[in-house]
Structures are given as structure tokens and as C-alpha cells.
Design a protein around this motif. Sequence first.
Motif, PDB file in Angstrom:
ATOM      1  N   GLU A 205      -0.228  -2.560  -6.342  1.00 59.76           N
ATOM      2  CA  GLU A 205       1.064  -2.579  -5.647  1.00 59.76           C
ATOM      3  C   GLU A 205       1.083  -1.599  -4.478  1.00 59.76           C
ATOM      4  OE1 GLU A 205       4.056  -1.962  -8.652  1.00 59.76           O
ATOM      5  OE2 GLU A 205       3.523  -3.828  -9.675  1.00 59.76           O
ATOM      6  N   ILE A 206       0.485  -0.434  -4.660  1.00 61.43           N
ATOM      7  CA  ILE A 206       0.421   0.555  -3.578  1.00 61.43           C
ATOM      8  C   ILE A 206      -0.420   0.013  -2.422  1.00 61.43           C
ATOM      9  CG2 ILE A 206      -0.529   2.822  -2.952  1.00 61.43           C
ATOM     10  CD1 ILE A 206       0.304   3.720  -5.821  1.00 61.43           C
ATOM     11  N   VAL A 207      -1.572  -0.556  -2.752  1.00 62.10           N
ATOM     12  CA  VAL A 207      -2.446  -1.132  -1.723  1.00 62.10           C
ATOM     13  C   VAL A 207      -1.709  -2.235  -0.973  1.00 62.10           C
ATOM     14  CG1 VAL A 207      -4.559  -2.479  -1.330  1.00 62.10           C
ATOM     15  CG2 VAL A 207      -4.596  -0.505  -2.874  1.00 62.10           C
ATOM     16  N   LEU A 208      -1.066  -3.134  -1.716  1.00 67.36           N
ATOM     17  CA  LEU A 208      -0.356  -4.246  -1.078  1.00 67.36           C
ATOM     18  C   LEU A 208       0.812  -3.762  -0.227  1.00 67.36           C
ATOM     19  CD1 LEU A 208      -0.424  -6.811  -4.004  1.00 67.36           C
ATOM     20  CD2 LEU A 208      -1.583  -7.029  -1.782  1.00 67.36           C
ATOM     21  N   GLU A 209       1.527  -2.778  -0.702  1.00 71.54           N
ATOM     22  CA  GLU A 209       2.655  -2.255   0.059  1.00 71.54           C
ATOM     23  C   GLU A 209       2.171  -1.635   1.370  1.00 71.54           C
ATOM     24  OE1 GLU A 209       5.977   1.212  -0.504  1.00 71.54           O
ATOM     25  OE2 GLU A 209       5.526  -0.049  -2.251  1.00 71.54           O
ATOM     26  N   PHE A 210       1.113  -0.846   1.282  1.00 67.11           N
ATOM     27  CA  PHE A 210       0.567  -0.237   2.492  1.00 67.11           C
ATOM     28  C   PHE A 210       0.090  -1.300   3.475  1.00 67.11           C
ATOM     29  CE2 PHE A 210      -3.161   1.016   4.917  1.00 67.11           C
ATOM     30  CZ  PHE A 210      -2.628   2.038   5.677  1.00 67.11           C
ATOM     31  N   LEU A 211      -0.675  -2.265   2.974  1.00 61.89           N
ATOM     32  CA  LEU A 211      -1.216  -3.305   3.857  1.00 61.89           C
ATOM     33  C   LEU A 211      -0.112  -4.170   4.449  1.00 61.89           C
ATOM     34  CD1 LEU A 211      -4.325  -4.327   1.757  1.00 61.89           C
ATOM     35  CD2 LEU A 211      -4.297  -2.984   3.884  1.00 61.89           C
ATOM     36  N   ASN A 212       0.910  -4.419   3.680  1.00 68.36           N
ATOM     37  CA  ASN A 212       2.027  -5.208   4.198  1.00 68.36           C
ATOM     38  C   ASN A 212       2.740  -4.464   5.327  1.00 68.36           C
ATOM     39  OD1 ASN A 212       3.475  -7.730   3.990  1.00 68.36           O
ATOM     40  ND2 ASN A 212       5.218  -6.483   3.344  1.00 68.36           N
ATOM     41  N   GLU A 213       2.863  -3.161   5.191  1.00 63.65           N
ATOM     42  CA  GLU A 213       3.455  -2.355   6.266  1.00 63.65           C
ATOM     43  C   GLU A 213       2.567  -2.387   7.511  1.00 63.65           C
ATOM     44  OE1 GLU A 213       6.369  -0.526   6.629  1.00 63.65           O
ATOM     45  OE2 GLU A 213       7.010  -1.511   4.780  1.00 63.65           O
ATOM     46  N   ARG A 214       1.282  -2.358   7.292  1.00 55.60           N
ATOM     47  CA  ARG A 214       0.333  -2.289   8.408  1.00 55.60           C
ATOM     48  C   ARG A 214       0.136  -3.634   9.090  1.00 55.60           C
ATOM     49  NH1 ARG A 214      -5.197  -0.272   9.501  1.00 55.60           N
ATOM     50  NH2 ARG A 214      -4.935   0.143  11.724  1.00 55.60           N
ATOM     51  N   PHE A 215       0.030  -4.710   8.321  1.00 53.93           N
ATOM     52  CA  PHE A 215      -0.306  -6.025   8.867  1.00 53.93           C
ATOM     53  C   PHE A 215       0.782  -7.066   8.590  1.00 53.93           C
ATOM     54  CE2 PHE A 215      -4.536  -4.208   7.605  1.00 53.93           C
ATOM     55  CZ  PHE A 215      -4.969  -3.918   8.887  1.00 53.93           C
ATOM     56  N   ASN A 216       2.015  -6.655   8.561  1.00 51.41           N
ATOM     57  CA  ASN A 216       3.124  -7.535   8.206  1.00 51.41           C
ATOM     58  C   ASN A 216       3.158  -8.771   9.095  1.00 51.41           C
ATOM     59  OD1 ASN A 216       5.402  -8.399   6.916  1.00 51.41           O
ATOM     60  ND2 ASN A 216       6.788  -7.041   8.010  1.00 51.41           N
ATOM     61  N   PRO A 217       3.258  -9.946   8.521  1.00 54.74           N
ATOM     62  CA  PRO A 217       3.240 -10.234   7.080  1.00 54.74           C
ATOM     63  C   PRO A 217       1.811 -10.362   6.569  1.00 54.74           C
ATOM     64  CG  PRO A 217       3.624 -12.272   8.261  1.00 54.74           C
ATOM     65  CD  PRO A 217       3.515 -11.174   9.302  1.00 54.74           C
ATOM     66  N   LEU A 218       1.618 -10.002   5.339  1.00 58.25           N
ATOM     67  CA  LEU A 218       0.314 -10.120   4.688  1.00 58.25           C
ATOM     68  C   LEU A 218       0.187 -11.530   4.132  1.00 58.25           C
ATOM     69  CD1 LEU A 218      -1.984  -8.111   4.220  1.00 58.25           C
ATOM     70  CD2 LEU A 218      -0.980  -7.597   2.006  1.00 58.25           C
ATOM     71  N   PRO A 219      -0.869 -12.263   4.505  1.00 61.91           N
ATOM     72  CA  PRO A 219      -1.015 -13.643   4.029  1.00 61.91           C
ATOM     73  C   PRO A 219      -1.080 -13.729   2.497  1.00 61.91           C
ATOM     74  CG  PRO A 219      -2.577 -13.169   5.788  1.00 61.91           C
ATOM     75  CD  PRO A 219      -1.948 -11.866   5.388  1.00 61.91           C
ATOM     76  N   ALA A 220      -0.537 -14.800   1.969  1.00 61.43           N
ATOM     77  CA  ALA A 220      -0.503 -14.997   0.512  1.00 61.43           C
ATOM     78  C   ALA A 220      -1.896 -14.986  -0.099  1.00 61.43           C
ATOM     79  CB  ALA A 220       0.210 -16.309   0.178  1.00 61.43           C
ATOM     80  N   GLU A 221      -2.889 -15.537   0.606  1.00 65.41           N
ATOM     81  CA  GLU A 221      -4.247 -15.563   0.034  1.00 65.41           C
ATOM     82  C   GLU A 221      -4.830 -14.151  -0.070  1.00 65.41           C
ATOM     83  OE1 GLU A 221      -4.461 -16.814   4.376  1.00 65.41           O
ATOM     84  OE2 GLU A 221      -3.376 -17.570   2.652  1.00 65.41           O
ATOM     85  N   VAL A 222      -4.464 -13.251   0.849  1.00 69.33           N
ATOM     86  CA  VAL A 222      -4.919 -11.862   0.755  1.00 69.33           C
ATOM     87  C   VAL A 222      -4.253 -11.200  -0.451  1.00 69.33           C
ATOM     88  CG1 VAL A 222      -4.882  -9.591   1.874  1.00 69.33           C
ATOM     89  CG2 VAL A 222      -5.444 -11.641   3.218  1.00 69.33           C
ATOM     90  N   ILE A 223      -2.973 -11.439  -0.614  1.00 70.18           N
ATOM     91  CA  ILE A 223      -2.240 -10.893  -1.768  1.00 70.18           C
ATOM     92  C   ILE A 223      -2.863 -11.390  -3.069  1.00 70.18           C
ATOM     93  CG2 ILE A 223      -0.022 -10.891  -2.989  1.00 70.18           C
ATOM     94  CD1 ILE A 223       1.297 -11.065  -0.152  1.00 70.18           C
ATOM     95  N   ASP A 224      -3.146 -12.680  -3.139  1.00 71.53           N
ATOM     96  CA  ASP A 224      -3.748 -13.247  -4.357  1.00 71.53           C
ATOM     97  C   ASP A 224      -5.106 -12.627  -4.654  1.00 71.53           C
ATOM     98  OD1 ASP A 224      -1.549 -14.881  -4.700  1.00 71.53           O
ATOM     99  OD2 ASP A 224      -2.508 -16.653  -3.813  1.00 71.53           O
ATOM    100  N   ARG A 225      -5.916 -12.454  -3.624  1.00 73.09           N
ATOM    101  CA  ARG A 225      -7.258 -11.889  -3.837  1.00 73.09           C
ATOM    102  C   ARG A 225      -7.165 -10.442  -4.311  1.00 73.09           C
ATOM    103  NH1 ARG A 225     -11.064 -13.530   1.006  1.00 73.09           N
ATOM    104  NH2 ARG A 225     -12.658 -12.833  -0.439  1.00 73.09           N
ATOM    105  N   ILE A 226      -6.262  -9.683  -3.720  1.00 72.24           N
ATOM    106  CA  ILE A 226      -6.111  -8.281  -4.149  1.00 72.24           C
ATOM    107  C   ILE A 226      -5.586  -8.220  -5.583  1.00 72.24           C
ATOM    108  CG2 ILE A 226      -4.797  -6.155  -3.749  1.00 72.24           C
ATOM    109  CD1 ILE A 226      -5.119  -6.756  -0.718  1.00 72.24           C
ATOM    110  N   ASN A 227      -4.690  -9.120  -5.938  1.00 74.36           N
ATOM    111  CA  ASN A 227      -4.161  -9.144  -7.307  1.00 74.36           C
ATOM    112  C   ASN A 227      -5.215  -9.533  -8.342  1.00 74.36           C
ATOM    113  OD1 ASN A 227      -1.516  -8.174  -7.139  1.00 74.36           O
ATOM    114  ND2 ASN A 227      -0.798 -10.130  -6.329  1.00 74.36           N
ATOM    115  N   GLN A 228      -6.331 -10.088  -7.909  1.00 80.32           N
ATOM    116  CA  GLN A 228      -7.417 -10.452  -8.828  1.00 80.32           C
ATOM    117  C   GLN A 228      -8.367  -9.282  -9.088  1.00 80.32           C
ATOM    118  OE1 GLN A 228      -9.405 -13.878  -7.234  1.00 80.32           O
ATOM    119  NE2 GLN A 228      -7.548 -15.107  -7.204  1.00 80.32           N
ATOM    120  N   ILE A 229      -8.264  -8.245  -8.280  1.00 82.94           N
ATOM    121  CA  ILE A 229      -9.190  -7.115  -8.410  1.00 82.94           C
ATOM    122  C   ILE A 229      -8.806  -6.273  -9.624  1.00 82.94           C
ATOM    123  CG2 ILE A 229     -10.035  -5.006  -7.304  1.00 82.94           C
ATOM    124  CD1 ILE A 229      -9.476  -6.423  -4.597  1.00 82.94           C
ATOM    125  N   SER A 230      -9.800  -6.018 -10.465  1.00 79.11           N
ATOM    126  CA  SER A 230      -9.543  -5.236 -11.678  1.00 79.11           C
ATOM    127  C   SER A 230     -10.403  -3.977 -11.716  1.00 79.11           C
ATOM    128  CB  SER A 230      -9.779  -6.086 -12.921  1.00 79.11           C
ATOM    129  OG  SER A 230     -11.111  -6.537 -12.935  1.00 79.11           O
TER     130      SER A 230
END
Length: 118
Positions: A61-86
Motif C-alpha cells: 500500500e505504501i509503494v502504491l500510494e507513493f507511485l500513484n502520487e508520482r505517476f498519477n494515474p497508476l495503470p491498473a496492470e501496474v497495481i495488479d502486478r505490485i499486489n502480486q509481489i510477496s
Amino acid sequence: MPIPSHVERRAMEAARQQGIPEAFQEAFQKAFQKGFQEGFQEGFQEGLQKGLQEGLQLVREIVLEFLNERFNPLPAEVIDRINQISDYETLQQLLERGMSIGSLAEFEQVLAELMTDN
């Protein structure tokens, strides 16, 4: 972890009240201790696993929030890929690279490379 003495006393008292013969009470006590230890260990492991998962989700969530601020809007496929990282280290690398990278396209390349490596 040793069983708290008051818990063990209560268990032994319950055994006596249930009519378990004294000859079997030692076996009951050993079985109770073993069950307590296994239950404690299982609960500890489940709690640890849940905590790790919640921690990873928070980092995502922190990574996504930062990236969304930086590259707004963040594409859904980028969000999905980051959410898959464990893997915490991969998420940390993404955050560090996202701070200094010049464009979303460059970040997507880094994301693809990191996901291929891990």
C-alpha cells in the motif's frame, strides 16, 4: 512455553471432577501439556504468518500510494502486478527505484525486470 500453573491446576481439577482415576491423571496431565504446547505453537505460527502477510500488504500500500502520487494515474496492470509481489525486498527495491526513476514507462521496465528476477 510452560503451562501456567493455574491452568494446569484447573485442568487436573477438571479431570478429577470428571472421574478420571488417579492412575490415569498423570497420563492426562502429560496429554494436556502436549496439547497445550502444540496448540500454543500452532497459534504462534498462525499469528506470525498473519502478521507477515499484514506487513507485506502495508508495504504494498505504501509503494502504491507513493507511485500513484508520482505517476498519477497508476495503470491498473501496474497495481495488479505490485499486489502480486510477496517479497519485502522486491517491494523495497521498487520503492527506491520509483523515487529516482524518470517516467512511468521506465518504472514499468524496472517492475518487469524485478518480477522476472524474483
